[in-house]
Design an enzyme around this catalytic site. Structure first.
Site, PDB file in Angstrom:
ATOM      1  N   GLU A  85       0.758  -1.211   0.165  1.00 61.98           N
ATOM      2  CA  GLU A  85      -0.199   0.149   0.184  1.00 61.98           C
ATOM      3  C   GLU A  85       0.909   1.403  -0.070  1.00 61.98           C
ATOM      4  O   GLU A  85       2.018   1.259   0.541  1.00 61.98           O
ATOM      5  CB  GLU A  85      -0.941   0.019   1.180  1.00 61.98           C
ATOM      6  N   GLU A 135     -11.300  -3.663  -2.210  1.00 58.84           N
ATOM      7  CA  GLU A 135     -11.098  -4.824  -1.786  1.00 58.84           C
ATOM      8  C   GLU A 135     -11.657  -4.869  -0.181  1.00 58.84           C
ATOM      9  O   GLU A 135     -12.032  -3.790   0.121  1.00 58.84           O
ATOM     10  CB  GLU A 135      -9.600  -5.256  -1.348  1.00 58.84           C
TER      11      GLU A 135
END
Length: 577
Positions: free
Chosen positions: A252, A447
């Protein structure tokens, strides 16, 4: 007289729109428009008015363009992918349990999943030494995925597996890189206590030639280039449709501010990660440049498990974050992260230029302490987001610059599911980030942050995938959703029947569609990054905007016992046959 409900596709009926004692179920203007659109569907076709070449003032017969019901519904189709197990390729670079995997993929394909996602671990592929790439195990895996007719999202995983929530295996970054860190630990992110985080390299070494003559960015570039060269057949055949570029911990774009290996426990605020010698030197140079050499990196921001109000930095009414010194630090801290993402995405864009695929980057859903003034957990992660300052607009603009998808997490979460002490706002956070992306005209995907098998979690995902429900234009709509993660628990009943119901709803109650262009997902050659705006301009555009309109709940919910009834029906039919 024909019943109103009889005119509608039964798959679209949802009790939430029915008002007691009323024959017409209109909740607001937008709902009325959706209902009117659905009522225009008759005998499997939708008639859409088309303006003629003559003036609209002439009372001529109206001309119609007939579009099939399926075509119109496909504009609301959201493809769904499933993440494969973290250790599907072992540390020894071997595809294990191949037969078991094939059975699982067969079951996924039969459920009408669109594809799968897999981590392509840097620590496995380049483990033997610099530029000694070993792709054979991944090629074997990709060939199996291809044999089942599934699409593939590949993550360029430049981080360690192990230490994040849900990590059940340990895959370190390459050993030879760790050995460089033994003699120079400042290549890793460091907190104020001097603790090093070896999950990934610090962004401070992006452009330092510390790795056998290469910079960190050059290592990432070379890895992606080798991937493209060795997977060209899977790319050109349309199997690989998405490259998610790892930009930090857990892949990320953030700092590793809340690592469990450092003792963090939810909902701790985390710690700033800018105390390696390179970032420290950079900050000292910046404050000298603006005439404030007395400003130092924060020492009053608490520890991993602190509460915002207990710290001097994040104190709500008069915290350092509100003062000139705090504002300068947070601007610098977040800008370094944006520069990091911008540079690596630019390299990814060059590597995959001309390929018929999408590149993407993931942003973490840090929802705890969102409903406080300081947004402390977001700030320590590098997201400079406050009530009067949008910290996600600049990220969306960087994605737009590189023609990248913004992939966001925690889509399954509701505020009421979170402990009150965490002051969480996952619903508002999702709305803010997705709206930032759509406002910039980019594609947004998502997600779930934690495994979910229940209809409530799925219904929240469906809502976020289509915030205004099914409609003529299909917008706003998420570009895709990736489910975390493939497991025996997912494939066992009744969980799998519920998951299949979820897939059906994400597909707008349509069957699996093998032609992406029919739901406006045609893959075109990746274009070169734009350079018409500077990062400084992005940083200045922080004015908050209201999010897009959002329904309270999805218009295509999975109803109570629906999946169980479906399971009983399929079991009965199977026994009968």
């Amino acid at each position: 007289m024909t019943s109103v409900l009889g005119m509608m596709n039964p798959n679209l009926i949802n009790g939430r729109n029915l008002h007691k004692g009323s024959s017409i179920f209109v909740q607001d203007k937008e709902t009325k428009k959706r209902v009117q659109w659905r009522l225009s569907i008759k005998e499997g076709s939708l008639r859409t008015h088309q303006a003629t070449a003559s003036s609209a003032t002439e009372p001529k017969a109206t001309e119609f363009n007939t579009t099939t019901y399926e075509d119109k519904m496909l504009t609301n189709y959201v493809p769904v992918y499933v993440m494969l197990q973290l250790g599907v390729i072992t540390n020894d670079n071997v595809l294990e349990n191949e037969e078991s995997l094939k059975k699982q993929l067969k079951k996924l394909k039969q459920s009408q999943v669109d594809g799968v996602m897999v981590d392509v671990w840097w620590g496995i592929v380049e483990s033997k030494g610099p530029k000694q790439y070993q792709w054979s195990a991944y090629r074997n895996l990709f060939a199996i995925v291809q044999s089942f007719g599934l699409k593939l999202q590949a993550i360029m995983s430049f981080h360690r597996c192990g230490g994040n929530i849900g990590d059940d295996v340990n895959i370190p970054i390459p050993k030879w890189v760790l050995e460089i860190g033994d003699s120079n630990p400042d290549i890793f992110y460091t907190n104020k206590s001097g603790n090093r985080n070896k999950e990934c390299l610090s962004l401070s070494v992006d452009n330092l030639s510390l790795f056998r003559g290469r910079t960190a960015v050059e290592m990432y570039r070379d890895y992606m280039k080798s991937f493209r060269e060795n997977m060209e057949d899977f790319i050109s055949s349309g199997v690989i449709i998405d490259i998610e570029v790892g930009l930090g911990p857990a892949g990320e774009l953030r700092y590793p501010s809340y690592s469990e290996t450092q003792g963090w426990v939810f909902p701790g605020i985390g710690e700033f990660q800018c105390y390696d010698k390179y970032l420290r030197s950079d900050y000292e140079e910046e404050v000298r440049r603006i005439g404030h050499p007395e400003w130092k990196l924060p020492e009053n921001a608490g520890e991993y498990n602190s509460v915002p109000g207990e710290t001097e930095f994040f104190e709500y009414s008069n915290g350092t974050y509100l003062k000139e010194e705090g504002n300068f630090f947070l601007s610098w801290y977040s800008k370094k992260l944006l520069l990091h993402g911008d540079q690596i995405l630019d390299e990814a864009n060059k590597v995959f230029l001309g390929c018929k695929l999408k590149i993407a980057a993931k942003v973490s859903g840090i929802h705890w302490w969102y409903k406080t003034e300081s947004h402390a957990a977001e700030l320590t992660a590098g997201y400079y987001n406050l009530k009067n300052r949008d910290g996600y607009r600049a990220i969306a603009k960087i994605m737009r610059r590189h023609h990248a998808i913004l992939n966001f997490t925690c889509l399954e979460m509701k505020n009421t599911e979170q402990p009150a002490k965490a002051k969480s706002g996952p619903q508002e956070l999702v709305q803010q980030v997705l709206s930032s992306g759509w406002r910039e005209g980019i594609e947004v995907a998502g997600e779930n942050a934690l495994p979910r098998f229940d209809r409530n979690g799925y219904n929240q995902i469906i809502l976020n995938a289509r915030p205004n429900g099914v409609n003529q234009d299909g917008k706003p709509r998420m570009f895709g959703f990736t489910y975390l993660r493939l497991s025996d628990k997912l494939l066992n009943e009744p969980n799998f029947s519920t998951f299949k119901m979820f897939l059906k709803r994400m597909h707008a109650n349509q069957e699996y569609c093998s032609e992406p262009e029919r739901y406006n997902h045609e893959l075109l050659p990746l274009e070169r990054s734009r350079n018409d705006e500077s990062l400084e301009m992005f940083m200045e555009e922080t004015e908050p905007f209201d999010p897009f309109p959002w329904l309270d709940e999805t218009d295509m919910s999975i109803r109570p016992f629906e999946s169980v009834l479906s399971l009983l029906r399929s079991t009965f039919l199977r026994k009968k046959s």
